[in-house]
Design a protein around this motif. Structure first.
Motif, PDB file in Angstrom:
ATOM      1  N   THR A  73       0.769  -3.628   0.742  1.00 12.68           N
ATOM      2  CA  THR A  73      -0.832  -3.322   1.213  1.00 12.68           C
ATOM      3  C   THR A  73      -1.126  -3.409  -0.261  1.00 12.68           C
ATOM      4  OG1 THR A  73      -0.363  -2.083   2.915  1.00 12.68           O
ATOM      5  CG2 THR A  73      -2.503  -1.869   2.104  1.00 12.68           C
ATOM      6  N   GLN A  74      -2.351  -4.331  -0.507  1.00 14.82           N
ATOM      7  CA  GLN A  74      -2.973  -4.379  -1.612  1.00 14.82           C
ATOM      8  C   GLN A  74      -4.425  -3.577  -1.324  1.00 14.82           C
ATOM      9  OE1 GLN A  74      -3.291  -8.554  -2.266  1.00 14.82           O
ATOM     10  NE2 GLN A  74      -1.087  -8.812  -2.376  1.00 14.82           N
ATOM     11  N   ALA A  75      -4.925  -3.452  -2.862  1.00 15.40           N
ATOM     12  CA  ALA A  75      -6.462  -2.665  -2.854  1.00 15.40           C
ATOM     13  C   ALA A  75      -7.280  -3.903  -2.230  1.00 15.40           C
ATOM     14  CB  ALA A  75      -6.592  -2.301  -4.214  1.00 15.40           C
ATOM     15  N   GLU A  76      -8.456  -3.337  -1.629  1.00 15.79           N
ATOM     16  CA  GLU A  76      -9.405  -4.238  -1.306  1.00 15.79           C
ATOM     17  C   GLU A  76      -8.925  -4.856   0.061  1.00 15.79           C
ATOM     18  OE1 GLU A  76     -12.525  -3.552  -2.111  1.00 15.79           O
ATOM     19  OE2 GLU A  76     -11.634  -2.288  -3.751  1.00 15.79           O
ATOM     20  N   LEU A  77      -7.939  -4.602   0.694  1.00 11.74           N
ATOM     21  CA  LEU A  77      -7.329  -5.081   1.841  1.00 11.74           C
ATOM     22  C   LEU A  77      -7.566  -6.464   2.164  1.00 11.74           C
ATOM     23  CD1 LEU A  77      -5.156  -4.437   3.835  1.00 11.74           C
ATOM     24  CD2 LEU A  77      -6.955  -3.479   5.143  1.00 11.74           C
ATOM     25  N   PRO A  78      -6.893  -7.567   1.520  1.00 10.26           N
ATOM     26  CA  PRO A  78      -7.002  -8.865   1.980  1.00 10.26           C
ATOM     27  C   PRO A  78      -6.563  -8.977   3.493  1.00 10.26           C
ATOM     28  CG  PRO A  78      -5.873  -8.779  -0.098  1.00 10.26           C
ATOM     29  CD  PRO A  78      -5.893  -7.502   0.686  1.00 10.26           C
ATOM     30  N   ILE A  79      -7.335 -10.042   4.283  1.00  6.29           N
ATOM     31  CA  ILE A  79      -6.928 -10.116   5.490  1.00  6.29           C
ATOM     32  C   ILE A  79      -5.575 -10.801   5.679  1.00  6.29           C
ATOM     33  CG2 ILE A  79      -7.969 -12.348   5.778  1.00  6.29           C
ATOM     34  CD1 ILE A  79      -9.163 -11.445   8.591  1.00  6.29           C
ATOM     35  N   VAL A 156     -11.965  -1.380   6.807  1.00  8.22           N
ATOM     36  CA  VAL A 156     -12.688  -2.517   6.185  1.00  8.22           C
ATOM     37  C   VAL A 156     -11.608  -3.519   5.506  1.00  8.22           C
ATOM     38  CG1 VAL A 156     -14.114  -2.858   4.394  1.00  8.22           C
ATOM     39  CG2 VAL A 156     -14.694  -0.921   5.559  1.00  8.22           C
ATOM     40  N   VAL A 157     -11.941  -4.765   5.724  1.00  8.94           N
ATOM     41  CA  VAL A 157     -11.083  -5.866   5.315  1.00  8.94           C
ATOM     42  C   VAL A 157     -11.568  -6.736   4.493  1.00  8.94           C
ATOM     43  CG1 VAL A 157     -11.140  -7.234   7.354  1.00  8.94           C
ATOM     44  CG2 VAL A 157      -9.010  -7.341   6.240  1.00  8.94           C
ATOM     45  N   ALA A 158     -11.074  -7.361   3.201  1.00 14.67           N
ATOM     46  CA  ALA A 158     -11.720  -8.626   2.771  1.00 14.67           C
ATOM     47  C   ALA A 158     -11.412  -9.733   3.405  1.00 14.67           C
ATOM     48  CB  ALA A 158     -11.362  -8.447   1.262  1.00 14.67           C
ATOM     49  N   ASP A 159     -12.209 -10.373   4.180  1.00 13.46           N
ATOM     50  CA  ASP A 159     -12.103 -11.708   4.769  1.00 13.46           C
ATOM     51  C   ASP A 159     -12.445 -12.901   3.899  1.00 13.46           C
ATOM     52  OD1 ASP A 159     -11.946 -13.717   6.353  1.00 13.46           O
ATOM     53  OD2 ASP A 159     -12.712 -12.734   8.011  1.00 13.46           O
ATOM     54  N   ASP A 160     -11.404 -13.460   3.285  1.00 11.87           N
ATOM     55  CA  ASP A 160     -11.763 -14.481   2.458  1.00 11.87           C
ATOM     56  C   ASP A 160     -12.185 -15.904   3.342  1.00 11.87           C
ATOM     57  OD1 ASP A 160      -8.952 -15.356   3.801  1.00 11.87           O
ATOM     58  OD2 ASP A 160      -8.328 -15.818   2.022  1.00 11.87           O
ATOM     59  N   ARG A 161     -12.210 -15.840   4.628  1.00 13.24           N
ATOM     60  CA  ARG A 161     -12.633 -17.016   5.469  1.00 13.24           C
ATOM     61  C   ARG A 161     -14.181 -16.800   5.333  1.00 13.24           C
ATOM     62  NH1 ARG A 161      -9.069 -15.635  10.706  1.00 13.24           N
ATOM     63  NH2 ARG A 161     -10.386 -13.709  10.367  1.00 13.24           N
ATOM     64  N   ARG A 162     -14.799 -15.642   5.296  1.00 18.58           N
ATOM     65  CA  ARG A 162     -16.137 -15.376   5.080  1.00 18.58           C
ATOM     66  C   ARG A 162     -16.752 -15.227   3.751  1.00 18.58           C
ATOM     67  NH1 ARG A 162     -18.052 -12.840  10.488  1.00 18.58           N
ATOM     68  NH2 ARG A 162     -16.546 -13.849  11.963  1.00 18.58           N
ATOM     69  N   ASP A 163     -15.814 -14.912   2.744  1.00 21.00           N
ATOM     70  CA  ASP A 163     -16.129 -14.704   1.350  1.00 21.00           C
ATOM     71  C   ASP A 163     -16.755 -13.230   1.351  1.00 21.00           C
ATOM     72  OD1 ASP A 163     -15.585 -14.850  -1.198  1.00 21.00           O
ATOM     73  OD2 ASP A 163     -17.415 -15.975  -1.394  1.00 21.00           O
ATOM     74  N   LEU A 164     -16.258 -12.216   1.923  1.00 23.82           N
ATOM     75  CA  LEU A 164     -17.106 -10.799   2.113  1.00 23.82           C
ATOM     76  C   LEU A 164     -16.214  -9.775   2.856  1.00 23.82           C
ATOM     77  CD1 LEU A 164     -18.616 -10.114   5.232  1.00 23.82           C
ATOM     78  CD2 LEU A 164     -19.520 -12.187   4.409  1.00 23.82           C
ATOM     79  N   LYS A 165     -16.238  -8.616   2.451  1.00 23.86           N
ATOM     80  CA  LYS A 165     -15.752  -7.523   3.268  1.00 23.86           C
ATOM     81  C   LYS A 165     -16.269  -7.158   4.454  1.00 23.86           C
ATOM     82  CE  LYS A 165     -14.204  -4.078   0.806  1.00 23.86           C
ATOM     83  NZ  LYS A 165     -14.006  -3.070  -0.337  1.00 23.86           N
ATOM     84  N   VAL A 166     -15.555  -7.040   5.359  1.00 22.49           N
ATOM     85  CA  VAL A 166     -16.149  -6.765   6.755  1.00 22.49           C
ATOM     86  C   VAL A 166     -15.620  -5.683   7.437  1.00 22.49           C
ATOM     87  CG1 VAL A 166     -16.436  -8.082   9.048  1.00 22.49           C
ATOM     88  CG2 VAL A 166     -16.061  -9.154   7.028  1.00 22.49           C
TER      89      VAL A 166
END
Length: 173
Positions: A73-79, A156-166
């Motif tokens: 698990t990484q900080a800012e939780l990448p999707i 909360v997850v960092a969704d790189d497909r949307r380039d934002l945290k969701v």
């Protein structure tokens, strides 16, 4: 440590039980054993190497639980990490998910529990009130103060497909 299982009444956005105070981590095996026999543990690499974490894993095993530890698990939780953990967990078929660490570790446990229980893509649940029902049992053990993920119905997850945290918000989480 907070424990979430299906709720039928009362405060829908609160954990079913909250254990707090010095040494409560020693209750992990006893509590988890009441919820299942196979536990997925979500944490990070640093914590996985800590002797206290090792003692908690021994407690789970001594209580009769088979464990799978996901320690990436990484900080800012990448999707991408959520999808990786879900894939490994699906093959293991856990009956309880345990998040140990900071907010990202606990959010990982929530998201993987959500996907294992209800399937689909994580984006299907973005926003509020989109989780269709209870998740598998979840135990959240914070190791730092900050997000409050252990007692909130949000992840909360960092969704790189949307380039934002969701975020996903549901009383079922």
């Amino acid at each position: 440590m907070s424990i979430s299982t299906p709720v039928s009444a009362g405060f829908l956005r609160s954990p079913q039980a909250i254990l707090f105070g010095d040494g409560q981590r020693h209750a992990l095996g006893t509590v988890a054993r009441k919820l299942g026999r196979r536990a997925l543990v979500c944490t990070d690499e640093r914590l996985a190497g800590d002797p206290m974490f090792g003692a908690m894993m021994k407690d789970l095993q001594a209580s009769g639980l088979e464990t799978l530890v996901y320690d990436r698990t990484q900080a800012e939780l990448p999707i991408a990490g959520v999808f990786e953990c879900e894939k490994l967990a699906r093959a293991f078929a856990p009956e309880v998910v345990i998040g140990i660490g900071g907010g990202s570790c606990m959010d990982m446990a929530k998201f993987v529990g959500l996907l294992l229980t209800h399937g689909g893509d994580l984006s299907d649940y973005y926003g509020e009130m989109k989780v269709p029902g209870p998740l598998m049992p979840l135990i959240a053990i914070p190791t730092a103060s900050g997000t409050g993920s252990e007692v909130t119905a949000v992840a909360v997850v960092a969704d790189d497909r949307r380039d934002l945290k969701v975020g996903v918000s549901s009383p079922h989480m």
